[in-house]
Scaffold this motif. Structure first.
Motif, mmCIF file in Angstrom:
data_model
loop_
_atom_site.group_PDB
_atom_site.id
_atom_site.type_symbol
_atom_site.label_atom_id
_atom_site.label_comp_id
_atom_site.label_asym_id
_atom_site.label_seq_id
_atom_site.Cartn_x
_atom_site.Cartn_y
_atom_site.Cartn_z
ATOM 1 N N ASP B 33 14.274 -0.476 16.599
ATOM 2 C CA ASP B 33 12.810 -0.509 16.576
ATOM 3 C C ASP B 33 12.405 -1.874 17.130
ATOM 4 N N ALA B 34 11.192 -2.311 16.872
ATOM 5 C CA ALA B 34 10.754 -3.583 17.444
ATOM 6 C C ALA B 34 11.120 -4.786 16.570
ATOM 7 N N SER B 35 11.984 -4.573 15.570
ATOM 8 C CA SER B 35 12.377 -5.698 14.699
ATOM 9 C C SER B 35 13.500 -6.534 15.292
ATOM 10 N N GLY B 73 9.233 4.558 16.714
ATOM 11 C CA GLY B 73 10.125 3.409 16.547
ATOM 12 C C GLY B 73 9.531 2.089 16.992
ATOM 13 N N THR B 74 8.204 1.948 16.896
ATOM 14 C CA THR B 74 7.597 0.663 17.261
ATOM 15 C C THR B 74 7.459 -0.278 16.065
ATOM 16 N N ALA B 75 7.941 0.143 14.899
ATOM 17 C CA ALA B 75 7.866 -0.729 13.716
ATOM 18 C C ALA B 75 8.516 -2.071 14.015
ATOM 19 N N GLY B 79 11.794 -0.436 9.507
ATOM 20 C CA GLY B 79 11.433 0.738 8.695
ATOM 21 C C GLY B 79 12.050 2.054 9.137
ATOM 22 N N PRO B 80 12.107 2.354 10.439
ATOM 23 C CA PRO B 80 12.662 3.651 10.849
ATOM 24 C C PRO B 80 14.166 3.620 11.163
ATOM 25 N N LEU B 81 14.866 2.616 10.680
ATOM 26 C CA LEU B 81 16.292 2.490 11.025
ATOM 27 C C LEU B 81 17.206 2.992 9.900
ATOM 28 N N ALA B 90 13.514 12.371 13.759
ATOM 29 C CA ALA B 90 12.527 11.888 14.734
ATOM 30 C C ALA B 90 11.450 12.948 14.926
ATOM 31 N N LEU B 91 10.209 12.579 14.637
ATOM 32 C CA LEU B 91 9.132 13.577 14.622
ATOM 33 C C LEU B 91 8.367 13.645 15.928
ATOM 34 N N SER B 92 8.935 13.012 16.966
ATOM 35 C CA SER B 92 8.209 12.898 18.232
ATOM 36 C C SER B 92 7.925 14.240 18.899
ATOM 37 N N ASP B 132 -6.616 1.187 15.960
ATOM 38 C CA ASP B 132 -6.143 0.865 17.303
ATOM 39 C C ASP B 132 -5.057 -0.204 17.302
ATOM 40 N N PRO B 133 -3.892 0.108 16.683
ATOM 41 C CA PRO B 133 -2.793 -0.867 16.766
ATOM 42 C C PRO B 133 -2.506 -1.198 18.229
ATOM 43 N N ALA B 134 -2.101 -2.426 18.477
ATOM 44 C CA ALA B 134 -1.804 -2.830 19.856
ATOM 45 C C ALA B 134 -0.741 -1.917 20.468
ATOM 46 N N ALA B 146 2.062 6.356 8.014
ATOM 47 C CA ALA B 146 3.126 5.898 7.119
ATOM 48 C C ALA B 146 3.112 4.378 6.938
ATOM 49 N N THR B 147 2.524 3.648 7.898
ATOM 50 C CA THR B 147 2.438 2.185 7.760
ATOM 51 C C THR B 147 1.012 1.709 7.462
ATOM 52 N N CYS B 148 0.057 2.631 7.394
ATOM 53 C CA CYS B 148 -1.366 2.237 7.267
ATOM 54 C C CYS B 148 -1.720 1.228 8.368
ATOM 55 N N LEU B 203 8.519 8.218 0.532
ATOM 56 C CA LEU B 203 8.131 9.168 -0.519
ATOM 57 C C LEU B 203 8.106 10.607 -0.028
ATOM 58 N N ALA B 204 7.769 10.799 1.238
ATOM 59 C CA ALA B 204 7.656 12.149 1.783
ATOM 60 C C ALA B 204 7.613 12.048 3.294
ATOM 61 N N VAL B 205 7.894 13.162 3.955
ATOM 62 C CA VAL B 205 7.751 13.231 5.412
ATOM 63 C C VAL B 205 6.418 13.910 5.708
ATOM 64 N N GLU B 406 -0.542 -5.378 8.188
ATOM 65 C CA GLU B 406 -0.388 -4.136 8.948
ATOM 66 C C GLU B 406 1.041 -3.641 9.022
ATOM 67 N N HIS B 407 1.990 -4.554 9.195
ATOM 68 C CA HIS B 407 3.313 -4.101 9.610
ATOM 69 C C HIS B 407 4.159 -3.573 8.466
ATOM 70 N N GLY B 408 3.892 -4.018 7.257
ATOM 71 C CA GLY B 408 4.588 -3.469 6.097
ATOM 72 C C GLY B 408 5.873 -4.199 5.760
HETATM 73 C C1 LIG Z 1 3.826 -4.485 20.722
HETATM 74 C C2 LIG Z 1 3.538 -4.007 19.339
HETATM 75 C C3 LIG Z 1 2.251 -4.167 18.844
HETATM 76 C C4 LIG Z 1 1.943 -3.729 17.558
HETATM 77 N N1 LIG Z 1 0.654 -3.865 17.108
HETATM 78 C C5 LIG Z 1 0.324 -3.411 15.895
HETATM 79 C C6 LIG Z 1 -1.023 -3.520 15.415
HETATM 80 O O1 LIG Z 1 -1.913 -4.060 16.074
HETATM 81 N N2 LIG Z 1 -1.297 -3.017 14.194
HETATM 82 C C7 LIG Z 1 -0.351 -2.408 13.422
HETATM 83 O O2 LIG Z 1 -0.660 -1.939 12.327
HETATM 84 N N3 LIG Z 1 0.932 -2.314 13.841
HETATM 85 C C8 LIG Z 1 1.287 -2.784 15.049
HETATM 86 N N4 LIG Z 1 2.594 -2.664 15.468
HETATM 87 C C9 LIG Z 1 3.605 -2.064 14.572
HETATM 88 C C10 LIG Z 1 3.817 -0.538 14.771
HETATM 89 O O3 LIG Z 1 3.412 -0.144 16.048
HETATM 90 C C11 LIG Z 1 3.069 0.267 13.741
HETATM 91 O O4 LIG Z 1 3.619 0.045 12.467
HETATM 92 C C12 LIG Z 1 3.040 1.776 14.012
HETATM 93 O O5 LIG Z 1 2.170 2.382 13.067
HETATM 94 C C13 LIG Z 1 4.399 2.447 13.933
HETATM 95 O O6 LIG Z 1 4.285 3.746 14.463
HETATM 96 P P1 LIG Z 1 5.588 4.510 15.044
HETATM 97 O O7 LIG Z 1 5.170 5.869 15.442
HETATM 98 O O8 LIG Z 1 6.228 3.688 16.060
HETATM 99 O O9 LIG Z 1 6.477 4.611 13.719
HETATM 100 P P2 LIG Z 1 7.987 4.129 13.496
HETATM 101 O O10 LIG Z 1 8.132 2.728 13.925
HETATM 102 O O11 LIG Z 1 8.892 5.130 14.050
HETATM 103 O O12 LIG Z 1 8.055 4.210 11.911
HETATM 104 C C14 LIG Z 1 7.327 3.321 11.106
HETATM 105 C C15 LIG Z 1 7.525 3.696 9.626
HETATM 106 O O13 LIG Z 1 6.885 4.939 9.361
HETATM 107 C C16 LIG Z 1 7.807 5.917 8.909
HETATM 108 N N5 LIG Z 1 7.407 7.185 9.540
HETATM 109 C C17 LIG Z 1 7.181 7.423 10.847
HETATM 110 N N6 LIG Z 1 6.749 8.680 11.023
HETATM 111 C C18 LIG Z 1 6.693 9.266 9.803
HETATM 112 C C19 LIG Z 1 6.313 10.559 9.315
HETATM 113 N N7 LIG Z 1 5.866 11.512 10.118
HETATM 114 N N8 LIG Z 1 6.395 10.805 7.975
HETATM 115 C C20 LIG Z 1 6.824 9.835 7.126
HETATM 116 N N9 LIG Z 1 7.173 8.605 7.534
HETATM 117 C C21 LIG Z 1 7.110 8.313 8.852
HETATM 118 C C22 LIG Z 1 9.175 5.402 9.300
HETATM 119 O O14 LIG Z 1 10.160 5.841 8.400
HETATM 120 C C23 LIG Z 1 8.979 3.894 9.252
HETATM 121 O O15 LIG Z 1 9.153 3.432 7.938
HETATM 122 C C24 LIG Z 1 2.939 -3.126 16.748
HETATM 123 C C25 LIG Z 1 4.233 -2.981 17.258
HETATM 124 C C26 LIG Z 1 4.539 -3.409 18.525
HETATM 125 C C27 LIG Z 1 5.924 -3.236 19.024
#
Ligand SMILES: Cc1cc2nc3c(=O)[nH]c(=O)nc-3n(C[C@H](O)[C@H](O)[C@H](O)COP(=O)(O)OP(=O)(O)OC[C@H]3O[C@@H](n4cnc5c(N)ncnc54)[C@H](O)[C@@H]3O)c2cc1C
Ligand SMILES: Cc1cc2nc3c(=O)[nH]c(=O)nc-3n(C[C@H](O)[C@H](O)[C@H](O)COP(=O)(O)OP(=O)(O)OC[C@H]3O[C@@H](n4cnc5c(N)ncnc54)[C@H](O)[C@@H]3O)c2cc1C
Lengths: 448, 448
Positions: B33-35, B73-75, B79-81, B90-92, B132-134, B146-148, B203-205, B406-408
């Motif tokens: 992911d992005a960690s 996987g942008t966490a 978190g998603p590892l 993967a729910l994509s 509007d996360p970046a 899932a991350t609010c 807690l749940a999917v 935001e990031h959790g």
């Molecule tokens: C360049 C960059 C900029 C960012 N900017 C912001 C920002 O401005 N604000 C912000 O809040 N975040 C930001 N983030 C962090 C990240 O993008 C957010 O946390 C985003 O919400 C993650 O979404 P994802 O689909 O990539 O989830 P993932 O990274 O795949 O998963 C994130 C978490 O959610 C869980 N999850 C995912 N899908 C589900 C599902 N369907 N059911 C249950 N659990 C699930 C995973 O287990 C994991 O714990 C940024 C990240 C990057 C790389």
């Protein structure tokens, strides 16, 4: 029934002195809410500090007696009543506004602060706390948070949940726990703060509340529109909202409500009351757009601000008393429907009322789909009223609605919870209750 | 480490065919992911239906292997590892927009829908989903919920939580549970829906999400203000916000950020980027008021809309890559402070960075107090960077802030949870986790 023991009474007398009420007059004063139900508590405690609340909840766990948190007792559900005996814990004396911070847009209050008092204290600082239950002159922030109260402004501004940043919670057993944040955002761990919002005093007692507030919008304008039919009013509302505007409030009164109010314009069968707020220029633009949308639909359009606007809102606020003056009894639900389903709900619900020969009135925050549904009946019609209510609540569920938008479950909607909430979700909720309150002593018998 | 059994693999092959990945290339694609952390999962599942998700979670409980939900996987937290082995879910592929309902102001989506795609689909219907996360061009609504997730517009519009009305949740063990409402309000029972928001897949999917949307504001305008110092920028922001306006966004860039961006105006040491939205007239009024407030404070004011405004926002969006180009490593926190404490935080944090001889940059959604805090360092400076980070995070807590806006928590902030959350609250959270997931098989090792 687990009664308050002699030991507990002695300890409470010592702790609270004259703020521990055991006499009949004192107990009777806390036996009511707005549900019409009555349960005289065994005793009443009027704590003034978190420390006192903590000691009372510790004692409740040692001596095993129920504690029922109470704000102003304006609940319509029996939520703050001692239905299984025990001690009413009235938080009305914990009524200090601890901090108003315009820089952070944050306020910190004790739970007994009355909503309207907070609003006034904020307004003079140019600040704004949107949630505005019709009971705002009496109901407390603690009660508002415990019920997740709404109000007309919910359409634009959301509900109490959207403003609670953190709380100080006293858990069953007495532990004092700060939860949430003092910041506008925060995602560390599970969201226990919002779990307590709307938990109706069954998980913890709230002794301090941190709220987000907004800058007070500089301009505000009210628009009243009268229509020749209820359908025309509802479709007018839909047109305004789909026109891209977002009024702060959009309230609806049906023809029964208008006749209860003895509304002067007799050809009016439905009324909408909008409030627009924002910048001067923005409000002017929104109002003129709404007027345009409604021009050919409405019988009458009336625009007002300031005191003149207040007079229009008096109409809405006068409805509850006016219905009471009709002298009959009434059921009181506050259902919510997806907004597009309101016209169908209204016509089907009224058809059912006709079938039962009963009068039904539906009014309220229709902008967000939330309608007060009142069946008016005479005591001898009670069985029919009950049957009609049952049909109407099932209709709400069939139309993807929910049985309560604001007032909650308490005692009066307890039997209906399983009709809306799946069994496994109910089991999880009961698991949560057990996690927070393993002895089941905090507001027992409510919700479940 | 509880591994995926042969029986389970066989069943998964049968259930998913080629959408069950066991080969190295497939597994590696879901190891990041992005960690910056890497954990290669034992296998990857790409379900297309709720039914498949349910069967996978049932199998996980029968055969006792971990399941790790994943969106894009942008966490930034791990978190998603698959840090404890197991199956990445993967729910994509569950990426259908199931319903857009402008009348109800409600949309229903599958979890894999990418945020930007939803925004586009809504915009053409005149609707608006604010969060509007970046990362919005990549991250999914499921991950956002899932991350609010937050974003610049959080200042005016709040965070993801404020838009989630209901979810379809698949519980550990496989039960499919509809939670929440399709209506804009609802208070029947405890708020399990918002409990799942921000629960980071522990807690749940989430397999279906019902969101509230808004009418798209007709007008939008960006204002850039450059200042001769960071302090002047922050106090300029405070002045605009206390002037009664409520911009949709108020972003801050510090001098380190400006030099990373090679910002042309060299005397600029701090920048604010505002976005105002609403009616045409309202936006004009707000912008002119902000310009007035900033006229004597700023070196430069630049107003733009449309594509010109996008160019200004490109500056902000270009920062993350620009910092990367500096070639050094960096820590990434997203702390939140009460807004009035930002100036003090900034100066104290920078003083500490000087003490350690390290470069620190702070930028982001300062309007709501949320700052990205990045320490830039070379590999050999890692120990010092870690010590500095520790000091800065303690400083945040001392100033009544929170460690993540935001990031959790995920993996990277797990060790910090007890610094912010009281022990009893942590115990309640763990009790909740046990209630939902008694075998601890859903995203184990995250948060706690
Ligand atoms: C360049 C960059 C900029 C960012 N900017 C912001 C920002 O401005 N604000 C912000 O809040 N975040 C930001 N983030 C962090 C990240 O993008 C957010 O946390 C985003 O919400 C993650 O979404 P994802 O689909 O990539 O989830 P993932 O990274 O795949 O998963 C994130 C978490 O959610 C869980 N999850 C995912 N899908 C589900 C599902 N369907 N059911 C249950 N659990 C699930 C995973 O287990 C994991 O714990 C940024 C990240 C990057 C790389
Ligand atoms: C005329 C009228 C109009 C109304 N209009 C609206 C409306 O528009 N919108 C709306 O949402 N509601 C409305 N209500 C219902 C009621 O006013 C609200 O539910 C209100 O939030 C209750 O506040 P209270 O202080 O009276 O609490 P109470 O009625 O005393 O208690 C309500 C519940 O909260 C719990 N509680 C109270 N304080 C605490 C605390 N500090 N800690 C933990 N639990 C606590 C109680 O145990 C109880 O379950 C109306 C009621 C009336 C009579």
């Amino acid at each position: 029934m687990r009664r308050i023991s002699k030991t507990a009474r002695k300890a409470l007398r010592k702790l609270l002195g004259p703020r521990f009420l055991e006499d009949e007059a004192g107990r009777l004063s806390y036996a009511y809410d707005a549900s019409g139900l009555t349960f005289v508590p065994e005793a009443v405690a009027l704590p003034e500090t978190t420390e006192e609340v903590s000691r009372i909840l510790a004692l409740s766990y040692e001596e095993e007696f129920p504690v029922i948190p109470r704000g102003a007792g304006t609940a319509t559900t029996g939520g703050p009543l001692a239905s299984e005996g025990g001690l009413v814990l009235a938080l009305s004396r914990m009524d200090r506004i601890l901090e108003i911070n315009p820089e952070d847009l944050v306020v910190v209050v004790e739970p007994g602060v009355v909503n309207a008092r907070l609003k006034e204290a904020l307004a003079v600082r140019g600040l704004f706390y949107p949630p505005d239950p019709a009971s705002l002159s009496f109901s407390t922030i603690g009660g508002n948070v415990a019920t997740c109260a709404g109000g007309p402004k919910g359409l634009k501004y959301g509900v109490t949940r959207d403003y609670v940043l953190g709380v100080e919670a006293v858990l069953p057993g007495g532990e004092v726990l700060p939860l949430g944040t003092r910041t506008l955002k925060g995602v560390m761990g599970y969201d226990l703060t919002r779990l307590l919002v709307g938990s109706e005093g069954t998980l913890a007692v709230l002794t301090k509340i941190t709220l987000k507030v907004l800058p007070l919008p500089p301009a505000r304008r009210t628009l009243l529109a009268a229509f020749s039919s209820e359908e025309a009013a509802l479709s007018g509302m839909q047109a305004v909202l789909e026109g891209g505007g977002l009024p702060a409030a959009a309230e609806f009164l049906d023809k029964t409500a208008l006749s209860a109010l003895d509304y002067p314009q007799k050809e009016a069968r439905g009324i909408l009351l909008f409030e627009f707020d924002g910048t001067e220029a923005g409000v002017a633009e929104e109002v003129s757009r709404a007027r345009e949308t409604l021009a050919t639909r409405a019988l009458l359009l009336k625009e007002a601000s300031g005191e003149e606007a207040e007079a229009l809102w008096e109409l809405r606020r006068g409805l509850s008393p006016a219905l009471k003056r009709l002298g009959s009894r009434r059921t009181a639900d506050d259902v919510v429907l997806p907004r597009s389903r309101l016209p169908r709900f209204l016509s089907e619900a009224k058809a059912r009322a006709r079938k039962y020969g009963l009068t039904l009135t539906c009014f309220g925050h229709a902008g967000d789909g939330n309608l007060h549904v009142n069946i008016l009946f005479q005591p001898e019609e009670e069985a029919r009223a009950r049957a009609l209510r049952e049909e109407i609540l099932h209709l709400v569920l069939e139309l993807s609605g929910t049985l309560s938008g604001e007032h909650g479950v308490g005692l009066t909607r307890r039997a209906w919870l399983p009709a809306e909430i799946p069994a496994r979700a109910l089991a999880l909720m009961q698991g949560l209750k057990h996690l927070f309150d393993p002895k089941g002593l905090l507001n027992p018998g409510k919700i479940f």
